[in-house]
Design an enzyme around this catalytic site. Structure first.
Site, short mmCIF file in Angstrom:
data_model
loop_
_atom_site.label_atom_id
_atom_site.label_comp_id
_atom_site.label_asym_id
_atom_site.label_seq_id
_atom_site.Cartn_x
_atom_site.Cartn_y
_atom_site.Cartn_z
N ARG A 50 -12.89 0.15 7.62
CA ARG A 50 -11.52 0.80 7.96
C ARG A 50 -11.29 1.70 7.02
O ARG A 50 -11.91 1.94 5.93
CB ARG A 50 -10.32 -0.35 8.10
CG ARG A 50 -10.36 -1.29 6.83
CD ARG A 50 -9.06 -1.57 6.35
NE ARG A 50 -8.00 -0.53 6.16
CZ ARG A 50 -8.18 0.25 4.98
NH1 ARG A 50 -9.12 -0.07 4.11
NH2 ARG A 50 -7.40 1.21 4.74
N GLN A 187 -3.26 -4.50 4.69
CA GLN A 187 -4.08 -3.94 3.86
C GLN A 187 -3.28 -3.39 2.18
O GLN A 187 -4.62 -3.17 1.35
CB GLN A 187 -4.63 -2.54 4.42
CG GLN A 187 -5.17 -2.39 6.02
CD GLN A 187 -4.47 -2.64 6.85
OE1 GLN A 187 -3.30 -3.16 6.80
NE2 GLN A 187 -4.99 -2.20 8.14
N ASP A 228 -4.56 9.67 8.96
CA ASP A 228 -5.43 9.50 9.91
C ASP A 228 -5.61 10.82 10.80
O ASP A 228 -6.75 11.02 11.31
CB ASP A 228 -5.28 7.93 10.76
CG ASP A 228 -5.42 7.03 10.08
OD1 ASP A 228 -4.70 6.43 9.06
OD2 ASP A 228 -6.72 6.32 10.23
N ASN A 238 -0.32 8.13 10.22
CA ASN A 238 -0.93 7.20 9.17
C ASN A 238 -0.38 5.76 9.71
O ASN A 238 0.48 5.47 10.68
CB ASN A 238 -0.67 7.70 7.89
CG ASN A 238 -1.18 6.77 6.81
OD1 ASN A 238 -2.24 6.73 6.92
ND2 ASN A 238 -0.49 6.20 5.74
N LYS A 239 -0.79 4.70 8.81
CA LYS A 239 -0.67 3.56 8.96
C LYS A 239 0.89 3.36 9.48
O LYS A 239 1.78 3.73 8.33
CB LYS A 239 -0.99 2.59 7.59
CG LYS A 239 -0.57 1.16 7.81
CD LYS A 239 -1.13 0.64 9.13
CE LYS A 239 -2.74 0.79 9.09
NZ LYS A 239 -3.44 0.33 10.53
O1 MRU Z 1 -5.98 0.58 10.38
P1 MRU Z 1 -6.47 1.18 9.05
O2 MRU Z 1 -6.37 0.10 8.02
O3 MRU Z 1 -7.82 1.80 9.22
O4 MRU Z 1 -5.55 2.28 8.51
C1 MRU Z 1 -5.87 3.01 7.58
C2 MRU Z 1 -4.90 4.23 6.97
O5 MRU Z 1 -3.80 4.28 7.68
C3 MRU Z 1 -5.20 4.86 5.97
O6 MRU Z 1 -3.84 5.22 5.24
C4 MRU Z 1 -5.88 6.26 6.16
O7 MRU Z 1 -6.87 5.88 7.02
C5 MRU Z 1 -6.19 7.07 5.12
S1 MRU Z 1 -7.52 6.28 4.26
C6 MRU Z 1 -7.88 7.19 2.90
#
Ligand code: MRU
Length: 330
Positions: A50, A187, A228, A238-239
């Site tokens: 991820r 996470q 993202d 983003n998350k």
């Molecule tokens: O669902 P995930 O764990 O892949 O989400 C990750 C995020 O939202 C991170 O903040 C993003 O990918 C940046 S990682 C450098």
């Protein structure tokens, strides 16, 4: 000769592609050998692998490795498409797969491996530049609030938001990191806390709903998260929880930054409303499944709202920390 590539959660050499299965961290460090692109898709969708940059790098390497033993352009083209569609929000995945296909249209195995290796190495270099630009924004004694995991586990290099924190810490700045646990998949609690412990960076974990109370105490000098996908106008996805943090930061007068490589910028999205947001299963909100087992707290049939990401509008963003430098306008 096959290259030898190594990152915190990915290894590639003649023995194949291995990934650290992030679902079981911090309790178990299980390494999984990726069998074929369909297996990689399952690992990406299950969040064993991820983080926007890392899923692009992993998908590229899995296709390149598969090509070494399957010299079949039609099959490789179908696999590239399957990988490209594994998750919808992180544009780094599409960016990496499009680059593989555009630069090696005949799917020659040597070419695919060359481009995948470049994607890996460029991510390492972009992370280092983000870290260096971002570290300049951090002062001795600062408290820094972050969300999700944006470190070595999410990239091929030192990370983005967490990478700049690490860089400032290595420059001997005394920092304290406040890590939001990041419901529903934790996470922050599982991965960022694990990385911070390994790096020896002082930190405190909080539930997402505690961020407002922390900000009111005045302990946070800067908020920084990853991305993202960054749209052409600077809005970014983003998350889930990033938007809430940005609103809170604005209310409390704390600068809110986003840190990401240029592979996260998608100029084909005019603004954040055009970024596709991944919706995930109800089971992730009904309970949790990890190395310690499963727990469910909600009645099974309870309807759930579970977007994996949200969009932060540009007016809430103080600056964009990119590998090309810090921008204050987008
Ligand atoms: O669902 P995930 O764990 O892949 O989400 C990750 C995020 O939202 C991170 O903040 C993003 O990918 C940046 S990682 C450098």
């Amino acid at each position: 000769m096959l290259p030898s590539l190594s990152a915190l959660s990915l290894q590639y050499d003649a023995g194949g592609l291995r990934i650290l299965d992030q679902r079981w961290l911090p309790d178990r460090e299980d390494w999984v050998t990726v069998q074929h692109p369909t297996h990689m898709v399952e690992l990406i969708q299950g969040l064993a692998v991820r983080g926007a940059p890392l899923i692009g790098v992993s998908a590229a390497l899995s296709l390149a490795h598969f090509a070494q033993s399957h010299r079949n352009p039609e099959l490789l083209q179908a696999s590239a498409l399957q990988l490209r569609n594994a998750r919808p929000t992180a544009v780094n995945l599409m960016w990496a797969m499009d680059r593989m296909v555009q630069e090696v249209p005949d799917f020659a195995p040597e070419g695919l491996l060359r481009v995948a290796t470049q994607i890996f190495e460029e991510d390492v270099a972009m992370c280092a530049r983000i870290a260096s630009h971002g570290a300049e924004l951090l002062q001795d004694g600062d408290g820094v609030l972050t969300l999700c995991n944006t470190g070595g586990l999410a990239t091929a290099g030192v990370g983005t938001a967490l990478g700049m924190i690490r860089e400032a810490f290595e420059q001997k700045k005394a920092l304290h990191v406040y890590a939001c646990e990041t419901r529903p998949l934790l996470q922050g609690g599982r991965l960022t806390a694990w990385e911070l412990q390994k790096l020896g960076i002082p930190h405190t974990l909080l539930c997402d709903s505690m961020a407002a109370a922390l900000l009111r105490l005045g302990k946070v000098k800067l908020c920084v998260v990853g991305a993202d996908r960054i749209a052409a106008n600077g809005d970014f996805a983003n998350k889930i929880g990033s938007y809430a943090l940005a609103v809170l930061a604005r209310y409390h007068g704390v600068p809110f930054y986003v840190a990401a490589p240029m592979s996260t910028v998608d100029l084909s999205c005019a603004d954040g409303s055009q970024i596709p947001i991944e919706m995930r299963p109800a089971s992730e909100v009904h309970g949790f499944h990890g190395a310690q087992g499963s727990v469910r707290w909600a009645p099974l049939d309870t309807p759930v709202f579970n977007p994996a990401f949200d969009v932060v509008p540009r007016e809430l963003i103080t600056g964009w920390i990119l590998d090309t430098g810090v921008r204050y306008q987008f």
